[in-house]
Write a protein that holds these residues in place. Structure first.
Motif, PDB file in Angstrom:
ATOM      1  N   TRP A 153     -15.337   0.948 -25.514  1.00 29.89           N
ATOM      2  CA  TRP A 153     -14.863   0.142 -24.406  1.00 29.89           C
ATOM      3  C   TRP A 153     -14.645   1.038 -23.194  1.00 29.89           C
ATOM      4  CZ3 TRP A 153      -9.930   1.488 -22.860  1.00 29.89           C
ATOM      5  CH2 TRP A 153      -9.123   2.127 -23.790  1.00 29.89           C
ATOM      6  N   ARG A 154     -14.693   0.411 -22.049  1.00 27.20           N
ATOM      7  CA  ARG A 154     -14.524   1.108 -20.777  1.00 27.20           C
ATOM      8  C   ARG A 154     -13.354   0.455 -20.047  1.00 27.20           C
ATOM      9  NH1 ARG A 154     -19.300   2.740 -20.405  1.00 27.20           N
ATOM     10  NH2 ARG A 154     -20.226   0.687 -20.434  1.00 27.20           N
ATOM     11  N   LEU A 155     -12.389   1.257 -19.634  1.00 30.90           N
ATOM     12  CA  LEU A 155     -11.189   0.754 -18.975  1.00 30.90           C
ATOM     13  C   LEU A 155     -11.384   0.747 -17.453  1.00 30.90           C
ATOM     14  CD1 LEU A 155      -8.197  -0.085 -19.030  1.00 30.90           C
ATOM     15  CD2 LEU A 155      -7.628   2.347 -18.946  1.00 30.90           C
ATOM     16  N   TYR A 156     -11.142  -0.402 -16.853  1.00 32.77           N
ATOM     17  CA  TYR A 156     -11.197  -0.554 -15.396  1.00 32.77           C
ATOM     18  C   TYR A 156      -9.777  -0.801 -14.897  1.00 32.77           C
ATOM     19  CZ  TYR A 156     -16.246  -1.223 -15.770  1.00 32.77           C
ATOM     20  OH  TYR A 156     -17.584  -1.059 -16.013  1.00 32.77           O
ATOM     21  N   GLY A 157      -9.334   0.001 -13.987  1.00 41.43           N
ATOM     22  CA  GLY A 157      -8.028  -0.192 -13.385  1.00 41.43           C
ATOM     23  C   GLY A 157      -8.139  -1.013 -12.115  1.00 41.43           C
ATOM     24  N   ILE A 158      -7.218  -1.930 -11.952  1.00 38.22           N
ATOM     25  CA  ILE A 158      -7.124  -2.731 -10.726  1.00 38.22           C
ATOM     26  C   ILE A 158      -5.702  -2.519 -10.229  1.00 38.22           C
ATOM     27  CG2 ILE A 158      -7.251  -5.027  -9.707  1.00 38.22           C
ATOM     28  CD1 ILE A 158      -8.934  -5.860 -12.177  1.00 38.22           C
ATOM     29  N   GLY A 159      -5.551  -1.758  -9.174  1.00 38.92           N
ATOM     30  CA  GLY A 159      -4.214  -1.416  -8.714  1.00 38.92           C
ATOM     31  C   GLY A 159      -3.770  -2.186  -7.494  1.00 38.92           C
ATOM     32  N   ASP A 160      -2.606  -2.808  -7.601  1.00 40.11           N
ATOM     33  CA  ASP A 160      -1.944  -3.471  -6.471  1.00 40.11           C
ATOM     34  C   ASP A 160      -2.889  -4.248  -5.555  1.00 40.11           C
ATOM     35  OD1 ASP A 160       0.774  -2.796  -6.880  1.00 40.11           O
ATOM     36  OD2 ASP A 160       0.376  -0.764  -6.217  1.00 40.11           O
ATOM     37  N   PRO A 161      -3.488  -5.326  -6.024  1.00 43.52           N
ATOM     38  CA  PRO A 161      -4.420  -6.040  -5.153  1.00 43.52           C
ATOM     39  C   PRO A 161      -3.781  -6.714  -3.936  1.00 43.52           C
ATOM     40  CG  PRO A 161      -4.256  -7.119  -7.297  1.00 43.52           C
ATOM     41  CD  PRO A 161      -3.445  -5.869  -7.374  1.00 43.52           C
TER      42      PRO A 161
ATOM     43  N   ASP B 179       1.267  -5.210  -8.019  1.00 43.60           N
ATOM     44  CA  ASP B 179       1.546  -6.504  -7.391  1.00 43.60           C
ATOM     45  C   ASP B 179       0.257  -7.277  -7.140  1.00 43.60           C
ATOM     46  OD1 ASP B 179       4.240  -5.758  -7.239  1.00 43.60           O
ATOM     47  OD2 ASP B 179       3.918  -4.742  -5.336  1.00 43.60           O
ATOM     48  N   VAL B 180       0.077  -8.370  -7.845  1.00 42.12           N
ATOM     49  CA  VAL B 180      -1.074  -9.234  -7.606  1.00 42.12           C
ATOM     50  C   VAL B 180      -0.924  -9.866  -6.226  1.00 42.12           C
ATOM     51  CG1 VAL B 180      -2.335 -11.269  -8.390  1.00 42.12           C
ATOM     52  CG2 VAL B 180      -1.469  -9.618 -10.052  1.00 42.12           C
ATOM     53  N   PHE B 181       0.286 -10.281  -5.890  1.00 40.10           N
ATOM     54  CA  PHE B 181       0.613 -10.713  -4.527  1.00 40.10           C
ATOM     55  C   PHE B 181       2.058 -10.328  -4.256  1.00 40.10           C
ATOM     56  CE2 PHE B 181       0.403 -14.276  -7.472  1.00 40.10           C
ATOM     57  CZ  PHE B 181       1.658 -14.843  -7.406  1.00 40.10           C
ATOM     58  N   ASP B 182       2.462 -10.364  -2.982  1.00 40.87           N
ATOM     59  CA  ASP B 182       3.752  -9.805  -2.564  1.00 40.87           C
ATOM     60  C   ASP B 182       4.987 -10.635  -2.900  1.00 40.87           C
ATOM     61  OD1 ASP B 182       2.918  -7.424  -1.587  1.00 40.87           O
ATOM     62  OD2 ASP B 182       3.221  -7.895   0.512  1.00 40.87           O
ATOM     63  N   VAL B 183       4.894 -11.924  -2.744  1.00 39.79           N
ATOM     64  CA  VAL B 183       6.039 -12.829  -2.846  1.00 39.79           C
ATOM     65  C   VAL B 183       7.123 -12.432  -1.836  1.00 39.79           C
ATOM     66  CG1 VAL B 183       7.551 -14.112  -4.413  1.00 39.79           C
ATOM     67  CG2 VAL B 183       5.518 -13.030  -5.328  1.00 39.79           C
ATOM     68  N   THR B 184       6.687 -12.088  -0.648  1.00 36.16           N
ATOM     69  CA  THR B 184       7.608 -11.834   0.462  1.00 36.16           C
ATOM     70  C   THR B 184       7.553 -13.070   1.356  1.00 36.16           C
ATOM     71  OG1 THR B 184       7.132  -9.479   0.352  1.00 36.16           O
ATOM     72  CG2 THR B 184       8.215 -10.265   2.332  1.00 36.16           C
ATOM     73  N   LEU B 185       8.603 -13.860   1.317  1.00 38.19           N
ATOM     74  CA  LEU B 185       8.633 -15.155   1.991  1.00 38.19           C
ATOM     75  C   LEU B 185       9.464 -15.101   3.265  1.00 38.19           C
ATOM     76  CD1 LEU B 185       9.267 -17.245  -1.232  1.00 38.19           C
ATOM     77  CD2 LEU B 185       7.086 -16.899  -0.074  1.00 38.19           C
ATOM     78  N   PRO B 186       9.276 -16.075   4.172  1.00 38.16           N
ATOM     79  CA  PRO B 186      10.121 -16.126   5.354  1.00 38.16           C
ATOM     80  C   PRO B 186      11.591 -16.104   4.955  1.00 38.16           C
ATOM     81  CG  PRO B 186       8.361 -17.731   5.531  1.00 38.16           C
ATOM     82  CD  PRO B 186       8.304 -17.170   4.130  1.00 38.16           C
ATOM     83  N   GLY B 187      12.393 -15.397   5.691  1.00 38.69           N
ATOM     84  CA  GLY B 187      13.804 -15.249   5.372  1.00 38.69           C
ATOM     85  C   GLY B 187      14.083 -13.924   4.669  1.00 38.69           C
ATOM     86  N   HIS B 188      13.067 -13.347   4.037  1.00 38.53           N
ATOM     87  CA  HIS B 188      13.217 -12.024   3.413  1.00 38.53           C
ATOM     88  C   HIS B 188      13.152 -10.978   4.511  1.00 38.53           C
ATOM     89  CE1 HIS B 188      12.122  -8.436   1.080  1.00 38.53           C
ATOM     90  NE2 HIS B 188      12.711  -9.051   0.063  1.00 38.53           N
TER      91      HIS B 188
END
Length: 114
Positions: free
Chosen positions: A18-26, A58-67
Motif C-alpha cells: 500500500w501507498r500512504l497519501y497525506g492530505i494536510g489541512d485542506p 482541519d478539513v474546514f475552519d468552522v470560524t463563524l461570524p462572532g468568533h
C-alpha cells in the motif's frame, strides 16, 4: 490519545502493498484553497490501487461570524453567502471533494485538526 486501527485491503497484484497519501489541512472554506490542485491529487489517490489516504488536519475552519478570528475576506465567497447553512455546506463540500477516493474503494481517514 486516540489510536487508529484500520485494515488496508488492496485489490491490485501484490495485494499486501500500500501507498500512504497525506492530505494536510485542506481548509476547504478558505479563499486560498486551490480546488483544481486538490481535485487532481484526490483523483491520483483514487486511481492508485495501493492507495490509502489520511487527512490529518482541519478539513474546514468552522470560524463563524462572532468568533474573534472570523474574517469574511478569508473565506470563499460562496461559503460566506451561505453562512446560515455553513456546517451543512462544508460537510457537503467535503463529501464532494473526497468522494472519488471512497468511490474507488480506497481507505480514507479524516482526523480532527487541533
Amino acid at each position: 490519545m486516540y489510536l487508529l486501527d484500520t485494515e488496508v485491503m488492496t485489490t491490485a497484484a501484490g495485494g499486501g502493498k500500500w501507498r500512504l497519501y497525506g492530505i494536510g489541512d485542506p481548509h476547504l472554506d478558505k479563499a486560498t484553497h486551490d480546488r483544481r490542485a486538490r481535485s487532481r491529487y484526490v483523483r491520483t489517490i483514487a486511481a492508485d490501487p495501493h492507495g490509502l489516504a489520511i487527512c490529518g488536519g482541519d478539513v474546514f475552519d468552522v470560524t463563524l461570524p462572532g468568533h474573534k478570528f472570523f474574517d469574511a475576506s478569508t473565506q470563499r465567497r460562496d461559503v460566506v453567502a451561505m453562512m446560515d447553512r455553513y456546517l451543512n455546506k462544508m460537510v457537503e463540500d467535503a463529501v464532494d471533494v473526497f468522494s472519488p477516493i471512497l468511490a474507488a474503494g480506497r481507505p480514507l481517514v479524516l482526523a480532527e485538526g487541533t
